[in-house]
Design a protein around this motif. Structure first.
Motif, PDB file in Angstrom:
ATOM      1  N   LEU A  57     -10.835 -12.851  -2.453  1.00 38.34           N
ATOM      2  CA  LEU A  57      -9.362 -12.199  -2.480  1.00 38.34           C
ATOM      3  C   LEU A  57      -8.339 -13.018  -1.667  1.00 38.34           C
ATOM      4  O   LEU A  57      -7.207 -13.125  -1.995  1.00 38.34           O
ATOM      5  N   SER A  58      -8.696 -13.350  -0.449  1.00 36.88           N
ATOM      6  CA  SER A  58      -7.829 -14.078   0.591  1.00 36.88           C
ATOM      7  C   SER A  58      -7.342 -15.176   0.029  1.00 36.88           C
ATOM      8  O   SER A  58      -6.096 -15.700   0.225  1.00 36.88           O
ATOM      9  N   ILE A  59      -8.181 -15.876  -0.781  1.00 39.00           N
ATOM     10  CA  ILE A  59      -7.969 -17.321  -1.450  1.00 39.00           C
ATOM     11  C   ILE A  59      -6.936 -17.035  -2.350  1.00 39.00           C
ATOM     12  O   ILE A  59      -5.889 -17.858  -2.623  1.00 39.00           O
ATOM     13  N   VAL A  60      -7.133 -16.001  -3.331  1.00 37.17           N
ATOM     14  CA  VAL A  60      -6.359 -15.644  -4.350  1.00 37.17           C
ATOM     15  C   VAL A  60      -4.852 -15.294  -3.955  1.00 37.17           C
ATOM     16  O   VAL A  60      -3.834 -15.723  -4.323  1.00 37.17           O
ATOM     17  N   MET A  61      -4.645 -14.612  -2.782  1.00 34.91           N
ATOM     18  CA  MET A  61      -3.413 -14.173  -2.121  1.00 34.91           C
ATOM     19  C   MET A  61      -2.707 -15.311  -1.590  1.00 34.91           C
ATOM     20  O   MET A  61      -1.615 -15.662  -1.693  1.00 34.91           O
ATOM     21  N   PHE A  62      -3.240 -16.372  -1.023  1.00 36.16           N
ATOM     22  CA  PHE A  62      -2.927 -17.793  -0.827  1.00 36.16           C
ATOM     23  C   PHE A  62      -2.205 -18.317  -1.961  1.00 36.16           C
ATOM     24  O   PHE A  62      -1.039 -18.883  -2.133  1.00 36.16           O
ATOM     25  N   ALA A  63      -3.132 -18.642  -3.145  1.00 39.19           N
ATOM     26  CA  ALA A  63      -2.864 -19.108  -4.263  1.00 39.19           C
ATOM     27  C   ALA A  63      -1.567 -18.648  -5.007  1.00 39.19           C
ATOM     28  O   ALA A  63      -0.702 -19.070  -5.548  1.00 39.19           O
ATOM     29  N   GLN A  64      -1.418 -16.939  -4.975  1.00 38.40           N
ATOM     30  CA  GLN A  64      -0.416 -16.361  -5.609  1.00 38.40           C
ATOM     31  C   GLN A  64       0.927 -17.048  -4.793  1.00 38.40           C
ATOM     32  O   GLN A  64       2.224 -16.303  -5.226  1.00 38.40           O
ATOM     33  N   ALA A  65       0.818 -17.730  -3.800  1.00 40.47           N
ATOM     34  CA  ALA A  65       2.130 -18.216  -3.133  1.00 40.47           C
ATOM     35  C   ALA A  65       2.602 -19.098  -4.024  1.00 40.47           C
ATOM     36  O   ALA A  65       4.028 -19.685  -4.053  1.00 40.47           O
ATOM     37  N   LEU A  66       1.842 -20.002  -4.824  1.00 42.02           N
ATOM     38  CA  LEU A  66       2.180 -21.184  -5.660  1.00 42.02           C
ATOM     39  C   LEU A  66       2.456 -20.646  -7.155  1.00 42.02           C
ATOM     40  O   LEU A  66       3.087 -21.045  -7.963  1.00 42.02           O
ATOM     41  N   VAL A  67       1.242 -19.912  -7.671  1.00 46.05           N
ATOM     42  CA  VAL A  67       1.273 -19.497  -9.127  1.00 46.05           C
ATOM     43  C   VAL A  67       0.976 -18.179  -9.306  1.00 46.05           C
ATOM     44  O   VAL A  67       0.297 -17.540  -8.170  1.00 46.05           O
ATOM     45  N   HIS A  68       1.322 -17.186 -10.388  1.00 45.43           N
ATOM     46  CA  HIS A  68       0.803 -15.992 -10.704  1.00 45.43           C
ATOM     47  C   HIS A  68      -0.466 -15.659 -11.052  1.00 45.43           C
ATOM     48  O   HIS A  68      -0.815 -16.543 -12.021  1.00 45.43           O
ATOM     49  N   ILE A  69      -1.417 -14.964 -10.347  1.00 49.64           N
ATOM     50  CA  ILE A  69      -2.426 -14.885 -10.954  1.00 49.64           C
ATOM     51  C   ILE A  69      -2.593 -13.298 -11.341  1.00 49.64           C
ATOM     52  O   ILE A  69      -2.510 -12.585 -10.274  1.00 49.64           O
ATOM     53  N   PRO A  70      -2.702 -12.789 -12.447  1.00 45.85           N
ATOM     54  CA  PRO A  70      -2.781 -11.459 -12.884  1.00 45.85           C
ATOM     55  C   PRO A  70      -3.889 -10.577 -11.736  1.00 45.85           C
ATOM     56  O   PRO A  70      -5.122 -10.989 -11.593  1.00 45.85           O
ATOM     57  N   GLU A  71      -3.470  -9.311 -11.584  1.00 45.39           N
ATOM     58  CA  GLU A  71      -4.369  -8.419 -10.609  1.00 45.39           C
ATOM     59  C   GLU A  71      -5.515  -8.138 -11.365  1.00 45.39           C
ATOM     60  O   GLU A  71      -6.563  -7.885 -10.685  1.00 45.39           O
ATOM     61  N   VAL A  72      -5.626  -7.912 -12.741  1.00 44.57           N
ATOM     62  CA  VAL A  72      -7.121  -7.924 -13.626  1.00 44.57           C
ATOM     63  C   VAL A  72      -7.988  -8.588 -13.119  1.00 44.57           C
ATOM     64  O   VAL A  72      -9.147  -8.430 -13.151  1.00 44.57           O
ATOM     65  N   ILE A  73      -7.434 -10.015 -13.232  1.00 40.65           N
ATOM     66  CA  ILE A  73      -8.583 -11.118 -12.658  1.00 40.65           C
ATOM     67  C   ILE A  73      -9.119 -10.875 -11.458  1.00 40.65           C
ATOM     68  O   ILE A  73     -10.474 -11.078 -11.163  1.00 40.65           O
ATOM     69  N   GLY A 113      -0.249   6.501  -9.320  1.00 40.48           N
ATOM     70  CA  GLY A 113      -1.375   5.850  -9.819  1.00 40.48           C
ATOM     71  C   GLY A 113      -2.346   5.234  -8.725  1.00 40.48           C
ATOM     72  O   GLY A 113      -3.456   5.540  -8.685  1.00 40.48           O
ATOM     73  N   LEU A 114      -1.766   4.720  -7.780  1.00 38.43           N
ATOM     74  CA  LEU A 114      -2.449   4.063  -6.562  1.00 38.43           C
ATOM     75  C   LEU A 114      -3.093   5.151  -5.611  1.00 38.43           C
ATOM     76  O   LEU A 114      -4.188   4.935  -5.180  1.00 38.43           O
ATOM     77  N   CYS A 169      -0.222   5.613 -15.323  1.00 39.04           N
ATOM     78  CA  CYS A 169      -0.844   5.973 -14.098  1.00 39.04           C
ATOM     79  C   CYS A 169      -2.312   5.529 -14.283  1.00 39.04           C
ATOM     80  O   CYS A 169      -3.024   5.593 -12.925  1.00 39.04           O
ATOM     81  N   ALA A 170      -2.852   6.001 -15.225  1.00 33.40           N
ATOM     82  CA  ALA A 170      -4.384   5.624 -15.422  1.00 33.40           C
ATOM     83  C   ALA A 170      -4.577   4.486 -14.943  1.00 33.40           C
ATOM     84  O   ALA A 170      -5.777   3.937 -14.436  1.00 33.40           O
ATOM     85  N   VAL A 171      -3.950   3.619 -15.834  1.00 34.52           N
ATOM     86  CA  VAL A 171      -4.300   2.053 -15.248  1.00 34.52           C
ATOM     87  C   VAL A 171      -4.062   1.783 -13.916  1.00 34.52           C
ATOM     88  O   VAL A 171      -4.889   0.703 -13.361  1.00 34.52           O
ATOM     89  N   LEU A 172      -3.040   2.061 -13.342  1.00 33.78           N
ATOM     90  CA  LEU A 172      -2.778   1.823 -11.952  1.00 33.78           C
ATOM     91  C   LEU A 172      -3.979   2.266 -11.147  1.00 33.78           C
ATOM     92  O   LEU A 172      -4.600   1.544 -10.190  1.00 33.78           O
ATOM     93  N   ALA A 173      -4.670   3.431 -11.252  1.00 32.86           N
ATOM     94  CA  ALA A 173      -5.689   4.095 -10.748  1.00 32.86           C
ATOM     95  C   ALA A 173      -6.961   3.144 -10.879  1.00 32.86           C
ATOM     96  O   ALA A 173      -7.622   2.923  -9.925  1.00 32.86           O
TER      97      ALA A 173
END
Length: 365
Positions: free
Chosen positions: A321-337, A283-284, A60-64
């Motif tokens: 962030l928008s470009i990352v969301m597009f890229a996530q259609a191809l590869v997984h990008i960790p949310e921490v990054i 958490g969120l 919960c803390a990490v999600l927050a």
């Protein structure tokens, strides 16, 4: 000469508010306590062990923290829009709006995805989340492609609309922003740029994925344009009725859709940490309350006018962030990054603002 104080947040009553730092965080701290208590109770109920309870509390803390890091740029954009809104609509967004953001996007939205994707009723989706979290997470993950395309397109339009503005005269990255402001008079240029990105990323996909991505992106673009048109119509109607009003229902609607777009990535990414819908909502939800507190603080203290490049950093973070969301259609990008990248851009813009303020003070001295 009398020293003028910076403008402050105006409440619904029209009074000027001056508050301590702790008062900004009061409700966020209260929600944190309640959320962690619920998380502890849920952890004990589901695991029956002290270690399991601590594990749920940690998630919960990490999600927050994840929500705060992903949404700090959201707070800056909200503050930018709120300063133009009438006091009653400021109050409505910071009360009703946060209820919609926490309950609607963090609980109802994930349920609706499963309802649509699995073709089941809302109650069955809720039962599935409680009794079969692995299957629930699988369905959520399968819906990631259209969500990424929709949210990425909407956010890119938000970011580009800030820079493609011929009236914009404050530039942070001068050689880029000056040219963007120069070409802003070309009608629909930001739409053309977004469509080029959509076409480029869609060509990297195959078969049905390409069709799903492209269709969802077009809906994201249409949603932005419809919100802009509807917002203008609503606010112009209110101006006619109330006289020179600014930032009413249309601005409220815009901010709600914007918050939803920011939430897509966090809600989907949260399932990488937990498959329990209720843990994710706790958490969120805690993180969303801190974002609300930051929004109020930014407006009350006129931070956006004091630090001239802070908005620029936020909108660069939105485009990233928008470009990352597009890229996530191809590869997984960790949310921490994703979160750290946005925070870094905002931090650099804040540092640049402080340097500019110091150099200006030295020149005036």
């Amino acid at each position: 000469m009398t020293k003028q104080t910076p403008p402050r947040f105006v409440g619904a009553s029209g009074s000027t508010l001056r508050r301590s730092m702790l008062s900004y965080l009061k409700w966020a701290i209260i929600v944190t306590g309640l959320g962690l208590a619920l998380g502890a109770a849920l952890g004990w109920q589901t695991t029956g062990t002290f270690g399991g309870m601590l594990s749920i509390l940690f998630i919960c803390a990490v999600l927050a923290v994840l929500e705060i890091s992903l949404s700090f740029d959201n707070a800056i954009v909200n503050a930018n829009k709120l300063k133009e809104m009438r006091p009653e609509w400021q109050h409505r967004f910071l009360t009703w709006g946060i209820v919609i953001a926490v309950f609607g996007m963090r609980i109802v939205f994930p349920l609706l995805i499963v309802v649509i994707a699995a073709g089941i009723g809302p109650w069955q989706a809720l039962v599935l989340a409680a009794s079969q979290p692995e299957e629930y997470a699988r369905i959520m993950d399968s819906a990631h492609l259209p969500i990424a395309a929709f949210g990425g397109t909407f956010l890119m339009m938000v970011g580009l609309s800030f820079f493609f503005d011929h009236e914009k005269d404050v530039h942070w990255v001068d050689w880029i922003e000056r040219h963007m402001a120069k070409y802003a008079t070309i009608r629909g240029i930001e739409v053309a740029v977004v469509l080029l990105f959509v076409l480029g990323f869609s060509r990297l996909l195959q078969g049905t994925e390409r069709t799903v991505f492209f269709n969802a992106a077009i809906w994201g673009l249409m949603t932005f344009l419809l919100v802009e048109v509807l917002g203008g119509l609503l606010d112009s109607t209110q101006e006619t009725l109330h006289g020179a009003a600014q930032g009413g229902l249309g601005a409220f609607l815009y901010l709600e859709v914007l918050d939803a777009s920011f939430s897509f990535d966090g809600v989907i990414g949260a399932f990488a940490l937990s498959q329990n819908l209720f843990v994710i909502a706790i958490g969120l939800g805690i993180g969303a309350m801190y974002v609300r507190s930051m929004t109020i603080m930014l407006v009350e203290n006129a931070t956006l006018s004091e630090y001239r490049y802070l908005e620029h950093g936020a909108f660069y973070a939105i485009i990233a962030l928008s470009i990352v969301m597009f890229a996530q259609a191809l590869v997984h990008i960790p949310e921490v990054i994703t979160g750290l990248g946005g925070a870094a851009l905002i931090g650099i813009s804040l540092w640049s603002s402080i340097r500019w303020n110091r150099s200006t003070a030295l020149r005036e001295a």
